[in-house]
Design a protein around this motif. Structure first.
Motif, PDB file in Angstrom:
ATOM      1  N   ILE A  54      67.366  68.552  39.205  1.00 44.87           N
ATOM      2  CA  ILE A  54      67.274  67.731  40.410  1.00 44.87           C
ATOM      3  C   ILE A  54      67.430  68.593  41.652  1.00 44.87           C
ATOM      4  O   ILE A  54      66.836  68.318  42.700  1.00 44.87           O
ATOM      5  CB  ILE A  54      68.348  66.621  40.363  1.00 44.87           C
ATOM      6  CG1 ILE A  54      67.960  65.570  39.329  1.00 44.87           C
ATOM      7  CG2 ILE A  54      68.533  65.970  41.733  1.00 44.87           C
ATOM      8  CD1 ILE A  54      68.956  64.446  39.183  1.00 44.87           C
ATOM      9  N   ASP A  55      68.217  69.662  41.554  1.00 39.09           N
ATOM     10  CA  ASP A  55      68.432  70.537  42.713  1.00 39.09           C
ATOM     11  C   ASP A  55      67.132  71.162  43.202  1.00 39.09           C
ATOM     12  O   ASP A  55      67.029  71.557  44.371  1.00 39.09           O
ATOM     13  CB  ASP A  55      69.426  71.642  42.351  1.00 39.09           C
ATOM     14  CG  ASP A  55      70.818  71.087  42.041  1.00 39.09           C
ATOM     15  OD1 ASP A  55      71.139  69.997  42.568  1.00 39.09           O
ATOM     16  OD2 ASP A  55      71.558  71.721  41.267  1.00 39.09           O
ATOM     17  N   LEU A  96      64.471  69.706  43.878  1.00 37.78           N
ATOM     18  CA  LEU A  96      63.818  68.838  44.849  1.00 37.78           C
ATOM     19  C   LEU A  96      64.238  69.157  46.276  1.00 37.78           C
ATOM     20  O   LEU A  96      63.535  68.819  47.226  1.00 37.78           O
ATOM     21  CB  LEU A  96      64.132  67.372  44.537  1.00 37.78           C
ATOM     22  CG  LEU A  96      63.697  66.851  43.166  1.00 37.78           C
ATOM     23  CD1 LEU A  96      64.124  65.404  42.992  1.00 37.78           C
ATOM     24  CD2 LEU A  96      62.193  66.985  42.999  1.00 37.78           C
ATOM     25  N   LYS A 152      74.567  64.463  52.303  1.00 38.00           N
ATOM     26  CA  LYS A 152      74.511  64.109  50.879  1.00 38.00           C
ATOM     27  C   LYS A 152      74.009  62.677  50.681  1.00 38.00           C
ATOM     28  O   LYS A 152      73.343  62.373  49.687  1.00 38.00           O
ATOM     29  CB  LYS A 152      75.890  64.265  50.239  1.00 38.00           C
ATOM     30  CG  LYS A 152      76.425  65.687  50.258  1.00 38.00           C
ATOM     31  CD  LYS A 152      75.529  66.624  49.445  1.00 38.00           C
ATOM     32  CE  LYS A 152      76.133  68.031  49.400  1.00 38.00           C
ATOM     33  NZ  LYS A 152      75.254  68.975  48.650  1.00 38.00           N
ATOM     34  N   MET A 165      70.266  62.668  50.597  1.00 41.05           N
ATOM     35  CA  MET A 165      69.766  63.224  49.343  1.00 41.05           C
ATOM     36  C   MET A 165      69.908  62.198  48.218  1.00 41.05           C
ATOM     37  O   MET A 165      68.967  61.966  47.444  1.00 41.05           O
ATOM     38  CB  MET A 165      70.526  64.495  48.987  1.00 41.05           C
ATOM     39  CG  MET A 165      70.038  65.150  47.690  1.00 41.05           C
ATOM     40  SD  MET A 165      70.916  66.674  47.281  1.00 41.05           S
ATOM     41  CE  MET A 165      72.500  65.999  46.804  1.00 41.05           C
ATOM     42  N   LEU A 166      71.053  61.523  48.139  1.00 43.82           N
ATOM     43  CA  LEU A 166      71.264  60.536  47.087  1.00 43.82           C
ATOM     44  C   LEU A 166      70.329  59.346  47.246  1.00 43.82           C
ATOM     45  O   LEU A 166      69.810  58.817  46.255  1.00 43.82           O
ATOM     46  CB  LEU A 166      72.725  60.070  47.102  1.00 43.82           C
ATOM     47  CG  LEU A 166      73.761  61.095  46.640  1.00 43.82           C
ATOM     48  CD1 LEU A 166      75.174  60.556  46.831  1.00 43.82           C
ATOM     49  CD2 LEU A 166      73.539  61.471  45.178  1.00 43.82           C
ATOM     50  N   THR A 205      67.324  59.337  48.579  1.00 43.06           N
ATOM     51  CA  THR A 205      65.970  59.749  48.195  1.00 43.06           C
ATOM     52  C   THR A 205      65.848  59.891  46.686  1.00 43.06           C
ATOM     53  O   THR A 205      64.863  59.447  46.087  1.00 43.06           O
ATOM     54  CB  THR A 205      65.606  61.079  48.878  1.00 43.06           C
ATOM     55  OG1 THR A 205      65.741  60.943  50.289  1.00 43.06           O
ATOM     56  CG2 THR A 205      64.175  61.483  48.549  1.00 43.06           C
ATOM     57  N   LEU A 206      66.858  60.484  46.049  1.00 42.07           N
ATOM     58  CA  LEU A 206      66.830  60.631  44.595  1.00 42.07           C
ATOM     59  C   LEU A 206      66.878  59.268  43.913  1.00 42.07           C
ATOM     60  O   LEU A 206      66.207  59.049  42.894  1.00 42.07           O
ATOM     61  CB  LEU A 206      67.998  61.501  44.136  1.00 42.07           C
ATOM     62  CG  LEU A 206      67.959  62.972  44.565  1.00 42.07           C
ATOM     63  CD1 LEU A 206      69.214  63.694  44.092  1.00 42.07           C
ATOM     64  CD2 LEU A 206      66.721  63.667  44.031  1.00 42.07           C
ATOM     65  N   LEU A 261      63.374  57.778  44.130  1.00 41.23           N
ATOM     66  CA  LEU A 261      62.453  58.390  43.170  1.00 41.23           C
ATOM     67  C   LEU A 261      62.731  57.894  41.745  1.00 41.23           C
ATOM     68  O   LEU A 261      61.808  57.575  40.989  1.00 41.23           O
ATOM     69  CB  LEU A 261      62.570  59.905  43.231  1.00 41.23           C
ATOM     70  CG  LEU A 261      62.064  60.581  44.515  1.00 41.23           C
ATOM     71  CD1 LEU A 261      62.458  62.050  44.541  1.00 41.23           C
ATOM     72  CD2 LEU A 261      60.557  60.428  44.637  1.00 41.23           C
ATOM     73  N   ALA A 262      64.018  57.824  41.388  1.00 39.96           N
ATOM     74  CA  ALA A 262      64.379  57.373  40.039  1.00 39.96           C
ATOM     75  C   ALA A 262      63.980  55.920  39.825  1.00 39.96           C
ATOM     76  O   ALA A 262      63.453  55.549  38.766  1.00 39.96           O
ATOM     77  CB  ALA A 262      65.882  57.544  39.824  1.00 39.96           C
ATOM     78  N   THR A 267      57.794  63.280  49.186  1.00 33.30           N
ATOM     79  CA  THR A 267      58.408  62.210  48.395  1.00 33.30           C
ATOM     80  C   THR A 267      57.338  61.326  47.771  1.00 33.30           C
ATOM     81  O   THR A 267      57.405  60.980  46.587  1.00 33.30           O
ATOM     82  CB  THR A 267      59.346  61.362  49.273  1.00 33.30           C
ATOM     83  OG1 THR A 267      60.363  62.201  49.831  1.00 33.30           O
ATOM     84  CG2 THR A 267      59.997  60.255  48.442  1.00 33.30           C
TER      85      THR A 267
END
Length: 299
Positions: free
Chosen positions: A188-189, A191, A201, A204-205, A207-208, A211-212, A242
């Protein structure tokens, strides 16, 4: 038949059935090519209807036509390969198929007429679900890569793999681009190199998580992801990358549609709808986006 003085209704069909390459040539195509090649005798079809019927036979060639959501007509071009009848891909296929098979060049109006005629052959009122990029079925998720092989990836609790015969029908729209085939490994890093999170942070969370969700929970309520920042902070770069991770398209950044109808059309053609350089939304457009997020549409 090409050498005889007339068509023999008793023997010629039998000879064609026994000797003709039925998987490649229908009887109407056979007779159209015979007439085109100089055959002057009788045929089992009226001359006026022969060309039109032949073109339809040549284009369909055993392909399945069905109704999808909103009763739009689709055609199964091959394994895991479905397109709208009014798509650019299908119209190019018709043009090339008729030119190659009959040596005839079709106008745009003629191609539109062929599409309409093929649509009229649909006999079932059943609405078949189709997806554009990602869809769930049972406990599994299926991801359509939109590559030349029309690859579909099956994802479950044990991992992922290519799926030869997915239970979901995917349609490739005119704006869809190819996703690369996945490979094992990675982090994941990795990305972070595509998006300027800085020390934030939470961004980042978020956006992740987006995506998930888009890959692993495609049938649930869709979130809206907004990138905010000063000029030159990389908002457009983050938006494009993204979107490309989930649903690459020929046009990834655009202004918002002017009407709710245009918004729904954009959503029907893409799994991810993205807008760039937007200062604000009107209250009406904000409401339209909320309806889209929760699965609404227009009547």
């Amino acid at each position: 038949s090409a050498q005889s003085a007339k068509y023999d209704s008793r023997n010629d069909p039998i000879k064609f059935d026994e000797e003709g390459p039925r998987s490649e040539t229908s009887p109407r195509v056979f007779w159209a090519k015979a007439v085109q090649g100089g055959y002057k005798g009788a045929t089992p079809h009226a001359k006026d209807d022969l060309e039109a019927e032949t073109i339809i036979d040549l284009v369909l060639d055993g392909k399945h036509v069905f109704l999808g959501p909103q009763r739009k007509p689709y055609i199964e071009m091959g394994k895991r390969h479905h397109v709208l009848l009014d798509s650019k891909e299908f119209k190019l296929y018709v043009r090339d198929k008729v030119y190659t098979g009959l040596g005839k060049t079709l106008s745009k109006d003629a191609i539109d007429t062929i599409s309409a005629t093929i649509e009229s052959t649909i006999r079932s009122d059943e609405i078949v679900p189709v997806a554009t990029r990602c869809a769930g079925h049972g406990d599994n998720v299926y991801l359509f890569l939109a590559d030349k092989d029309h690859t579909v990836i099956e994802i479950d609790e044990h991992g992922w793999r290519e799926c030869e015969d997915p239970p979901v029908r995917f349609v490739k729209t005119d704006v869809m681009e190819e996703l690369p085939k996945p490979v094992p490994g990675g982090s994941i890093d990795d990305l972070a190199q595509f998006i300027n999170f800085g020390d934030n942070k939470d961004s980042m969370l978020s956006t992740l998580a987006y995506l998930a969700k888009m890959i692993l929970k495609p049938d649930s309520i869709t979130p809206a992801l907004a990138f905010q920042g000063e000029k030159g902070s990389g908002k457009t770069f983050a938006l494009v990358h993204t979107a490309m991770m989930v649903d690459p398209q020929s046009v990834l950044t655009s202004a918002p549609p002017k009407t709710e109808t245009d918004l729904v059309i954009a959503a029907c053609n893409s799994y991810v709808v993205s807008f760039d350089n937007v200062s604000n939304f009107s209250a009406e457009f904000s409401d339209a986006i909320c309806r889209l997020i929760t699965g609404g549409g227009i009547k």
